[in-house]
Design a protein around this motif. Structure first.
Motif, mmCIF file in Angstrom:
data_model
loop_
_atom_site.group_PDB
_atom_site.id
_atom_site.type_symbol
_atom_site.label_atom_id
_atom_site.label_comp_id
_atom_site.label_asym_id
_atom_site.label_seq_id
_atom_site.Cartn_x
_atom_site.Cartn_y
_atom_site.Cartn_z
ATOM 1 N N ARG A 27 0.839 -1.206 0.000
ATOM 2 C CA ARG A 27 0.000 0.000 0.000
ATOM 3 C C ARG A 27 0.879 1.262 0.000
ATOM 4 O O ARG A 27 0.602 2.208 -0.738
ATOM 5 N N ASP A 28 1.937 1.265 0.816
ATOM 6 C CA ASP A 28 2.830 2.430 0.847
ATOM 7 C C ASP A 28 3.526 2.648 -0.488
ATOM 8 O O ASP A 28 3.725 3.789 -0.904
ATOM 9 N N GLU A 29 3.895 1.588 -1.174
ATOM 10 C CA GLU A 29 4.517 1.723 -2.491
ATOM 11 C C GLU A 29 3.529 2.321 -3.491
ATOM 12 O O GLU A 29 3.902 3.160 -4.323
ATOM 13 N N LYS A 30 2.285 1.897 -3.415
ATOM 14 C CA LYS A 30 1.252 2.451 -4.300
ATOM 15 C C LYS A 30 1.024 3.926 -3.999
ATOM 16 O O LYS A 30 0.924 4.750 -4.910
ATOM 17 N N LEU A 31 0.928 4.253 -2.718
ATOM 18 C CA LEU A 31 0.734 5.643 -2.322
ATOM 19 C C LEU A 31 1.915 6.501 -2.769
ATOM 20 O O LEU A 31 1.725 7.623 -3.259
ATOM 21 N N PHE A 32 3.113 5.983 -2.617
ATOM 22 C CA PHE A 32 4.303 6.722 -3.020
ATOM 23 C C PHE A 32 4.282 6.997 -4.524
ATOM 24 O O PHE A 32 4.537 8.128 -4.962
ATOM 25 N N ALA A 33 3.972 6.002 -5.309
ATOM 26 C CA ALA A 33 3.932 6.171 -6.764
ATOM 27 C C ALA A 33 2.901 7.225 -7.165
ATOM 28 O O ALA A 33 3.181 8.095 -8.002
ATOM 29 N N ALA A 34 1.730 7.157 -6.579
ATOM 30 C CA ALA A 34 0.685 8.138 -6.894
ATOM 31 C C ALA A 34 1.082 9.529 -6.418
ATOM 32 O O ALA A 34 0.806 10.528 -7.097
ATOM 33 N N GLU A 48 -1.420 20.631 -13.015
ATOM 34 C CA GLU A 48 -2.307 19.871 -12.132
ATOM 35 C C GLU A 48 -3.778 19.938 -12.534
ATOM 36 O O GLU A 48 -4.501 18.971 -12.380
ATOM 37 N N GLN A 49 -4.214 21.046 -13.044
ATOM 38 C CA GLN A 49 -5.637 21.190 -13.358
ATOM 39 C C GLN A 49 -5.972 20.853 -14.810
ATOM 40 O O GLN A 49 -7.135 20.897 -15.189
ATOM 41 N N ARG A 50 -5.007 20.507 -15.554
ATOM 42 C CA ARG A 50 -5.274 20.176 -16.962
ATOM 43 C C ARG A 50 -5.999 18.849 -17.092
ATOM 44 O O ARG A 50 -5.832 17.937 -16.287
ATOM 45 N N GLN A 51 -6.759 18.735 -18.125
ATOM 46 C CA GLN A 51 -7.554 17.532 -18.361
ATOM 47 C C GLN A 51 -6.677 16.287 -18.477
ATOM 48 O O GLN A 51 -7.043 15.232 -17.989
ATOM 49 N N GLY A 52 -5.530 16.407 -19.094
ATOM 50 C CA GLY A 52 -4.626 15.266 -19.235
ATOM 51 C C GLY A 52 -4.187 14.727 -17.899
ATOM 52 O O GLY A 52 -4.140 13.514 -17.690
ATOM 53 N N PHE A 53 -3.869 15.621 -16.971
ATOM 54 C CA PHE A 53 -3.480 15.179 -15.630
ATOM 55 C C PHE A 53 -4.623 14.431 -14.984
ATOM 56 O O PHE A 53 -4.435 13.347 -14.431
ATOM 57 N N LYS A 54 -5.797 15.002 -15.025
ATOM 58 C CA LYS A 54 -6.954 14.370 -14.387
ATOM 59 C C LYS A 54 -7.204 12.982 -14.965
ATOM 60 O O LYS A 54 -7.467 12.036 -14.229
ATOM 61 N N PHE A 55 -7.108 12.860 -16.259
ATOM 62 C CA PHE A 55 -7.347 11.577 -16.902
ATOM 63 C C PHE A 55 -6.327 10.534 -16.442
ATOM 64 O O PHE A 55 -6.692 9.432 -16.029
ATOM 65 N N VAL A 56 -5.048 10.894 -16.495
ATOM 66 C CA VAL A 56 -3.983 9.967 -16.103
ATOM 67 C C VAL A 56 -4.052 9.660 -14.616
ATOM 68 O O VAL A 56 -4.027 8.499 -14.195
ATOM 69 N N TYR A 57 -4.155 10.698 -13.806
ATOM 70 C CA TYR A 57 -4.143 10.536 -12.356
ATOM 71 C C TYR A 57 -5.334 9.704 -11.866
ATOM 72 O O TYR A 57 -5.172 8.803 -11.049
ATOM 73 N N GLU A 58 -6.512 9.992 -12.374
ATOM 74 C CA GLU A 58 -7.691 9.218 -11.968
ATOM 75 C C GLU A 58 -7.563 7.756 -12.383
ATOM 76 O O GLU A 58 -7.987 6.863 -11.661
ATOM 77 N N GLY A 59 -6.961 7.503 -13.531
ATOM 78 C CA GLY A 59 -6.730 6.127 -13.962
ATOM 79 C C GLY A 59 -5.739 5.410 -13.065
ATOM 80 O O GLY A 59 -5.938 4.240 -12.709
ATOM 81 N N VAL A 60 -4.695 6.116 -12.671
ATOM 82 C CA VAL A 60 -3.704 5.530 -11.761
ATOM 83 C C VAL A 60 -4.354 5.225 -10.422
ATOM 84 O O VAL A 60 -4.169 4.141 -9.857
ATOM 85 N N ARG A 76 -7.462 4.636 -9.788
ATOM 86 C CA ARG A 76 -8.382 3.505 -9.976
ATOM 87 C C ARG A 76 -7.606 2.192 -10.042
ATOM 88 O O ARG A 76 -7.944 1.222 -9.354
ATOM 89 N N ASP A 77 -6.541 2.174 -10.816
ATOM 90 C CA ASP A 77 -5.756 0.951 -10.971
ATOM 91 C C ASP A 77 -5.088 0.528 -9.668
ATOM 92 O O ASP A 77 -4.929 -0.671 -9.410
ATOM 93 N N LEU A 78 -4.690 1.501 -8.851
ATOM 94 C CA LEU A 78 -4.022 1.189 -7.593
ATOM 95 C C LEU A 78 -4.995 1.015 -6.432
ATOM 96 O O LEU A 78 -4.598 0.643 -5.333
ATOM 97 N N GLY A 79 -6.262 1.311 -6.657
ATOM 98 C CA GLY A 79 -7.258 1.185 -5.602
ATOM 99 C C GLY A 79 -7.109 2.235 -4.515
ATOM 100 O O GLY A 79 -7.312 1.952 -3.339
ATOM 101 N N LEU A 80 -6.780 3.467 -4.929
ATOM 102 C CA LEU A 80 -6.546 4.556 -3.985
ATOM 103 C C LEU A 80 -7.508 5.707 -4.244
ATOM 104 O O LEU A 80 -8.089 5.818 -5.314
ATOM 105 N N ALA A 81 -7.620 6.574 -3.239
ATOM 106 C CA ALA A 81 -8.395 7.814 -3.369
ATOM 107 C C ALA A 81 -7.433 8.995 -3.278
ATOM 108 O O ALA A 81 -6.389 8.906 -2.619
ATOM 109 N N ASP A 82 -7.790 10.096 -3.923
ATOM 110 C CA ASP A 82 -6.947 11.283 -3.908
ATOM 111 C C ASP A 82 -6.670 11.756 -2.480
ATOM 112 O O ASP A 82 -5.562 12.191 -2.177
#
Length: 70
Positions: free
Chosen positions: A7-14, A27-39, A41-47
């Protein structure tokens, strides 16, 4: 087969991803949101979890992206 990340490794990566985009001003660009939200989701984390992790580990995260504090 690769071992599953802790879990800590996942949190660190995100956190590294989040901080990298914040430093680049994207940070507020659409590309960031798309990539970050996908990461997240894939890692099972919340912002909120990543933000909390970043508060307690900002020095390590900054070191990982090559940023030193003055």
């Amino acid at each position: 087969m690769a071992r599953e990340k802790t879990r800590d490794e996942k949190l660190f990566a995100a956190a590294v991803l989040r901080r990298s985009f914040a430093l680049s001003g994207d940070e507020q660009r659409q590309g960031f949101k798309f990539v970050y939200e996908g990461v997240l989701r894939d890692l099972g984390l919340a912002d909120e979890e990543v933000a909390e992790f970043l508060e307690g580990h900002s020095l390590e995260v900054d070191a990982a992206i090559g940023r030193r504090r003055g």
